[in-house]
Scaffold this active site. Structure first.
Site, short mmCIF file in Angstrom:
data_model
loop_
_atom_site.label_atom_id
_atom_site.label_comp_id
_atom_site.label_asym_id
_atom_site.label_seq_id
_atom_site.Cartn_x
_atom_site.Cartn_y
_atom_site.Cartn_z
N GLU A 127 -7.91 -0.19 -10.88
CA GLU A 127 -9.04 0.26 -10.65
C GLU A 127 -8.34 1.73 -11.18
OE1 GLU A 127 -12.72 -0.70 -7.00
OE2 GLU A 127 -10.85 0.34 -6.62
N ARG A 167 -5.26 7.81 -9.21
CA ARG A 167 -4.47 6.46 -8.06
C ARG A 167 -4.89 5.82 -9.28
NH1 ARG A 167 -6.45 3.77 -3.82
NH2 ARG A 167 -3.77 2.70 -3.10
N TYR A 178 -7.33 -10.63 1.52
CA TYR A 178 -8.65 -9.06 1.53
C TYR A 178 -9.08 -9.10 -0.01
CZ TYR A 178 -10.54 -4.59 0.82
OH TYR A 178 -11.11 -3.28 1.51
N LYS A 179 -7.79 -9.95 -0.75
CA LYS A 179 -8.03 -8.93 -2.19
C LYS A 179 -8.94 -10.35 -3.23
CE LYS A 179 -4.63 -5.51 -3.04
NZ LYS A 179 -5.48 -4.33 -3.70
N HIS A 226 -13.53 2.54 4.99
CA HIS A 226 -12.11 1.79 4.89
C HIS A 226 -12.44 0.78 5.56
CE1 HIS A 226 -11.21 5.62 1.40
NE2 HIS A 226 -11.41 4.43 0.92
N TYR A 244 0.67 -1.04 0.05
CA TYR A 244 0.14 0.23 0.19
C TYR A 244 1.33 1.71 0.28
CZ TYR A 244 -3.87 -2.76 1.61
OH TYR A 244 -5.52 -3.45 1.71
N ASN A 274 -5.05 1.80 -8.05
CA ASN A 274 -5.41 0.08 -7.16
C ASN A 274 -6.31 -0.94 -7.56
OD1 ASN A 274 -5.52 -0.83 -5.08
ND2 ASN A 274 -7.26 0.09 -4.06
#
Lengths: 200, 355
Positions: B265, B223, B316-317, B193, B37, B225
């Site tokens: 994204e 940005r 998480y992904k 979040h 991150y 993601n």
């Protein structure tokens, strides 16, 4: 009675405090079950606020009503269920003046729903006091069918509306006054772990 | 160039595909051979010609099909588009921003004719020609945010700014990486979040919030993601997870190259002039592993990133179970050569696969 200490969690999970008397022209106190004990403790700190207090209490099988009445609040209502008391809560909030203090005590489901009513009446959630007492059961929303299952004490649990097996998340919506329940066996249908009591 | 719009689907038979043009301009999100991150923000002031960074709101060959998919999602679940009552003005701001940007950036596709508050909007790819009164909701078939975001690729979160905080108070969210607008609406930046692991402890969200609160009109930021999706499914919503989750188990070594997609994204951030709200478009790009592997640099790099990603992030992904199979596939495209810095494919200068 000792209070349950919730473990540290994610940032959307509500954090509850300890009720403290605040100066105000009127005091709305909403509690269910053992939440009554928090109101009794509140009155002990400053009994004078009871002369301007409106207590709305849902006993849920407990016998605190007489003790609360003995505090001589200006108004007292015992509701059979939270749903039955909603119209009265809305009425009080609608006719409230500047300076109303709101105190919520008891289960997360009761506090969350009453907080939501107060927010809709224009009171910021940060100025509403809360104190958790009693059952640690949660009010859960099924993210799939949107149905609410009250008083969930085990994880996973069965959605009382669509019947899916849901796991209990800590992600919480103030607007819905509910935690999020998500299908636990979507990637492996039928593989459902044995339910475990929350915080056990 | 004139864009040829694909006739394709993001569900059922999944006829979605990327042309060579779309593969080449795919926003590959890894600027180096590892990932962690970061607040990787930069100014959104154009970019290389033809890249997804060039225009304020990128329009590509998937536009018409994506809008068709959005209409299907909304018909099934109207709660994917919501706006709290105080957000209507921000919706008009957003409508203006998109109409002005698209008509200036793609004059062959979109036209905006303004005569005072009397506006005529022409969207040629979708066959729309509407005249309405700006700031008068009764003259549009939907609220302003819904009207314009039914005609713009990507999800849109419209964030109210008050008390030095951003609030998720409106949005159009049908191509999301597994989060629910209906559940999260009304939450503040830290709350929505909350389920993201590690990043809170790293101070990522505190720094990101500080940056976002200070975004000024006319100085948008952006940005990238990313996550992973099996099949080119745009609507990976929690609402429908009990239906699409099972698709993750359909991967085999034979079909993985075609079925496994990298989902990127492009997040941009624009300050809105009247409401002072912040609009946060989240544009989703999908590319199959087999198409990514046509760029030797991306093949080498994707293998290394997926291999070395911390377990919490792979969980998480949502691809922790499939990671070993993904690595078996990707390792065929990693010959151990070094890679050039930056996200661009550098097809002319990077050596072909050495095996």
């Amino acid at each position: 009675m000792s209070k349950f200490q919730f473990p540290q969690s994610i940032k959307s999970r509500p954090v509850y405090g300890t009720l403290a008397p605040q100066p105000g022209k009127a005091h709305l106190m909403i509690a269910d079950a053992e939440g009554a004990e928090a109101l009794l403790d509140l009155a002990e700190q400053d009994s004078t606020i009871m002369a301007q207090a409106h207590i709305i209490f849902i006993p849920k099988g407990t016998d605190f009503s007489d003790k609360l009445r003995a505090l001589s609040p200006a108004q007292f209502y015992e509701g059979p269920t939270y749903e039955a008391s909603i119209q009265r809560i809305r009425h009080v909030l609608e006719h409230a003046h500047q300076g109303l203090q709101v105190y919520l005590a008891g289960t997360e489901g009761l506090m969350g729903q009453a907080q939501n009513e107060a927010m809709q009446a224009g009171i910021p959630h940060t100025s509403i006091q809360t104190e958790h007492r009693g059952s640690v059961a949660r009010r859960m929303q099924c993210v799939h069918c949107k149905g609410i299952t009250e008083d969930v004490l085990f994880d996973p649990f069965v959605c009382s509306h669509c019947g899916l097996n849901l796991f209990v998340r800590d992600h919480y919506s103030r607007r819905l006054a509910a935690y999020q329940g998500v299908c636990i066996d979507a990637e492996d249908p039928g593989n459902i772990p044995d339910p475990v009591e929350l915080y056990s | 160039m004139t864009i040829q719009f694909n006739n394709e689907t993001f569900r059922d038979d999944y006829s979605f595909s990327n042309s060579d043009w779309a593969i080449k301009r795919f926003p590959f999100p890894f600027h180096e051979d590892s990932y962690m991150y970061s607040v990787n923000m930069e100014q959104h002031r154009g970019g290389p010609a033809g890249s997804v960074y060039e225009k304020r709101f990128d329009v590509d060959e998937h536009y018409v099909a994506e809008m068709r998919d959005r209409a299907l999602v909304l018909a099934d679940d109207p709660l994917r588009c919501q706006s709290l009552p105080h957000m209507t003005l921000a919706g008009w701001d957003l409508l203006e921003l998109i109409m002005v940007s698209k008509s200036e950036d793609y004059p062959d596709l979109f036209e905006l004719h303004r005569d005072g508050n009397r506006w005529r909007w022409v969207n040629k790819p979708m066959g729309i020609d509407d005249t309405f009164t700006f700031l008068d909701e009764t003259t549009l078939p939907y609220g302003p945010m819904e009207y314009i975001t039914r005609q713009a690729q990507g999800d849109f979160c419209v964030l109210d700014q008050r008390d030095d905080m951003l609030w998720m108070d409106a949005g159009m969210v049908t191509t999301q990486a597994d989060w629910s607008l209906d559940f999260d609406i009304g939450m503040n930046f830290f709350e929505w979040h909350a389920p993201v692991p590690l990043a809170h402890e790293m101070g990522i969200f505190q720094r990101a919030l500080k940056f976002l609160l200070n975004i000024q009109q006319g100085s948008p930021a952006r940005r990238l993601n990313w996550t992973m999706t099996v099949n080119p499914l745009l609507d990976t919503s929690p609402e429908n997870y009990h239906k699409w989750g099972i698709q993750k188990t359909s991967l085999t070594p034979e079909n993985l190259g075609a079925k496994q997609h990298l989902r990127v994204e492009l997040q941009t951030f624009f300050r809105l002039p009247r409401s002072n709200a912040l609009v946060f478009p989240i544009r989703c790009y999908l590319c199959s592993f087999q198409d990514l592997m046509t760029m030797p640099k991306w093949g080498r790099r994707l293998h290394r990133v997926v291999r070395d990603l911390p377990e919490e992030l792979a969980t998480y992904k949502g691809f922790i179970d499939n990671r070993p199979m993904m690595l078996d596939y990707l390792s065929q495209y990693d010959d151990g050569l070094s890679t050039s810095r930056g996200i661009w494919p550098d097809l002319e200068t990077e050596p072909p696969l050495q095996r």
